[in-house]
Design an enzyme around this catalytic site. Structure first.
Site, PDB file in Angstrom:
ATOM      1  N   LYS A   1       0.856  -1.187   0.000  1.00  0.00           N
ATOM      2  CA  LYS A   1       0.000   0.000   0.000  1.00  0.00           C
ATOM      3  C   LYS A   1       0.889   1.233   0.000  1.00  0.00           C
ATOM      4  CE  LYS A   1      -4.046  -1.856   2.228  1.00  0.00           C
ATOM      5  NZ  LYS A   1      -4.828  -1.716   3.437  1.00  0.00           N
TER       6      LYS A   1
ATOM      7  N   HIS B   1       1.744   6.966   2.299  1.00  0.00           N
ATOM      8  CA  HIS B   1       1.131   8.248   1.965  1.00  0.00           C
ATOM      9  C   HIS B   1       1.283   9.255   3.095  1.00  0.00           C
ATOM     10  CE1 HIS B   1      -2.176   7.176   4.586  1.00  0.00           C
ATOM     11  NE2 HIS B   1      -2.313   6.037   3.936  1.00  0.00           N
TER      12      HIS B   1
ATOM     13  N   HIS C   1       0.835   8.604   6.778  1.00  0.00           N
ATOM     14  CA  HIS C   1       1.834   7.886   7.578  1.00  0.00           C
ATOM     15  C   HIS C   1       2.930   8.783   8.104  1.00  0.00           C
ATOM     16  CE1 HIS C   1       0.389   4.298   5.186  1.00  0.00           C
ATOM     17  NE2 HIS C   1       0.122   3.997   6.436  1.00  0.00           N
TER      18      HIS C   1
END
Ligand code: ARG
Length: 566
Positions: free
Chosen positions: A127, A130, A133
């Protein structure tokens, strides 16, 4: 360093025997402005003991407590006793200590022999890394550094999201629509694409969800094909993430993520069983938490597969056994608060006292101007892109303002990335905020570049002066209010770091760093440094040098670099 407050308390206690030093300490204040001195002692609580009006008590106390070597003046003012520290002694004691301790000024050994785990970042395999985070990553990194600075044996753990049903989904999606070459070339974007497609398709073909569950179960049962695909997803993702960690200059002591606990869960389930905590709920196993006003903790699903919760319980137990932690800190979004309360309660119910040492340090949500971020819908802003843009923009600024700067690339990285990190660490961590490109890329106001610039200015003042800076100066020459204010801010750094540790709140350090930079700029504007009078010049330069030293240390605790020139 001279502890003026301690001397003040000892003197006070001689006169106020009815109260302990600790009780007196709680009352001592720092007055709002300089006319009222450096410390103030309110006498209102003494009125009952002495059966006198506070202003009379203050007057009598001020008379008895005569000025001494530590305090040049002790006065009473409307019920307070105000203490004015001996300025020369104060200046000398702070600046000498900074010279002696250098980048260890503010460091302690209060954490000696204590292991503190700081779990942070904890990104999810396959994932995007982004901007959601970045908060955990940057706040956690700073806390880790703060604990270390205060003498704790800090351990950084990245609890990778590398296990769970989503890997079943990814395997199904890959087998149906995946293209190996495209994924190798652009791992996260391609994996995200098929993951998003899975959810779109599953809306009209719900049987896909069953397939995904079956594949995750296979993974848990060590099926070869499932394991091979999973390993590949994990490896290529980690390679991508390491680029971002490299840009941020962040390393971890351990990447033991969720999958690491796959073989440690049966034991946990057995322990829960033995302690009669498990209940059956339509084939699933749960721990009932109704008594504690929480929904049940789901331990295994009806097909026997484990969950996020199960892995957190196993991880905490493993960490206690492996690190015998004093504190086990989780820097994870506030949206997961219930999850943490649930599993920490389960650990407590298992009879483990150390449940109390597991601490969730939450932070607010980052949303985008167009709404909340959603990985499934593909609505994300990649952190790598943000960092790259910030560096580019910084390079443009440097090219216009300081075209001859050596090392332009490196400085642009330190300033651009520092700006993003500083912004993340400026607000109280629990506050929600909306990501905006514009705000992120302005370098004005109370920002990282502002503080870095103060540091670079201090450095250039020292270089230009061309004389050796040392502590052999006449401290009585440092007298004006701006200088004293700056020295107070430098001295205040020590307490701020300790507060930041107790509250797990790095923004306290960030804000204090701004305070120091502002005080330095006021000092710089009010005092010429490069003066004729050599003694005065030496004294002022020493203050410049001490400021540079403390700013650099403070930034390092935030994970930010302090370039000498910019
Ligand atoms: N990987 C999770 C996420 O991105 C965060 C993990 C938090 N840590 C934990 N021990 N549960 O949401």
């Amino acid at each position: 360093m001279i502890d003026f407050k301690k001397h003040l308390l000892e003197a006070l206690q001689n006169e106020v025997k009815e109260m302990s030093i600790e009780e007196l300490e709680k009352l001592v204040e720092v007055p709002p402005n300089y006319d009222m001195g450096d410390y103030a002692f309110p006498c209102f609580k003494l009125a009952k003991i002495f059966r006198k009006a506070p202003n009379i008590i203050a007057e009598e106390l001020a008379k008895k407590l005569e000025a001494n070597e530590y305090f040049e003046k002790i006065q009473n003012l409307s019920g307070y006793v105000n203490f004015f520290v001996n300025k020369k002694l104060f200046v000398e004691s702070v600046l000498k200590e900074i010279c002696k301790k250098q980048d260890k000024f503010g460091a302690t050994d209060i954490g000696k022999g204590k292991n503190v785990i700081v779990e942070f970042s904890s990104v999810n395999i396959a994932k995007p890394f982004h901007i959601g985070h970045i908060r955990s990553t940057v706040i956690g990194n700073s806390l880790f550094k703060i604990y270390k600075f205060l003498g704790f044996n800090a351990i950084s753990i990245n609890h990778l999201g590398d296990y769970g049903t989503q890997f079943g989904k990814l395997i199904v999606a890959y087998k149906k629509w995946g293209n190996k070459e495209a994924i190798e070339a652009n791992p996260i974007k391609e994996l995200l694409k098929i993951y998003v497609k899975f959810h779109d398709e599953a809306e009209s073909h719900p049987e896909l969800e069953d397939e995904a569950r079956a594949w995750f179960k296979k993974l848990e049962d060590n099926d070869e094909e499932a394991f091979e695909l999973w390993t590949w997803f994990r490896d290529i993702s980690l390679k991508e993430f390491s680029k971002v960690y490299g840009m941020l200059d962040i390393e971890f002591d351990s990447y033991a993520g969720e999958s690491f606990y796959s073989d440690k869960m049966p034991q946990i389930i057995e322990e829960l069983n033995e302690k009669e905590l498990l209940q059956d709920s339509k084939g699933a196993k749960i721990v009932d938490l109704e008594e504690y006003d929480m929904p049940p903790a789901l331990i295994t699903k009806s097909d026997g597969s484990t969950l996020y919760m199960t892995r957190d319980i196993a991880a905490a137990k493993y960490r206690k056994d492996t690190y015998d932690f004093y504190k086990n800190i989780y820097v994870v979004g506030a949206t997961q608060a219930l999850h943490f309360r649930q599993w920490i309660k389960v650990i407590e119910l298992m009879g483990h006292e150390w449940a109390n040492d597991c601490i969730h340090v939450p932070f607010g949500t980052v949303s985008l101007e167009e709404g909340t971020m959603s990985t499934r819908k593909g609505r994300v802003v990649f952190l790598e892109e943000v960092l790259t843009k910030a560096v580019e923009k910084t390079k443009e600024i440097i090219t216009t303002k300081n075209p001859n700067l050596e090392n332009k690339e490196e400085v642009a990285k330190q300033v651009g990335i520092g700006a993003i990190m500083f912004q993340e660490l400026s607000n109280n961590r629990i506050k929600d905020y909306t990501f905006s490109w514009d705000r992120t890329l302005t370098f004005e106001g109370e920002t990282g570049p502002y503080v870095q610039y103060a540091h670079a200015r201090a450095n250039s003042l020292i270089e230009k002066a061309g004389i050796k800076v040392d502590e052999n100066v006449d401290f009585s020459l440092i007298t004006n209010e701006e200088s004293l204010h700056l020295i107070k801010e430098l001295e205040g750094f020590k307490k701020v770091v300790i507060d930041a540790m107790h509250k797990n709140e790095p923004s306290l350090v960030t804000r204090h760093t701004v305070d120091i930079a502002q005080a330095f700029n006021r000092f710089y504007n009010s005092c010429h440094i490069n003066v004729e009078d050599l003694e005065l010049k030496k004294a002022r330069l020493l203050l410049v040098y001490c400021t540079k030293t403390v700013i650099k240390t403070a930034l390092s605790l935030l994970g930010i670099k302090a370039p000498d020139k910019m």
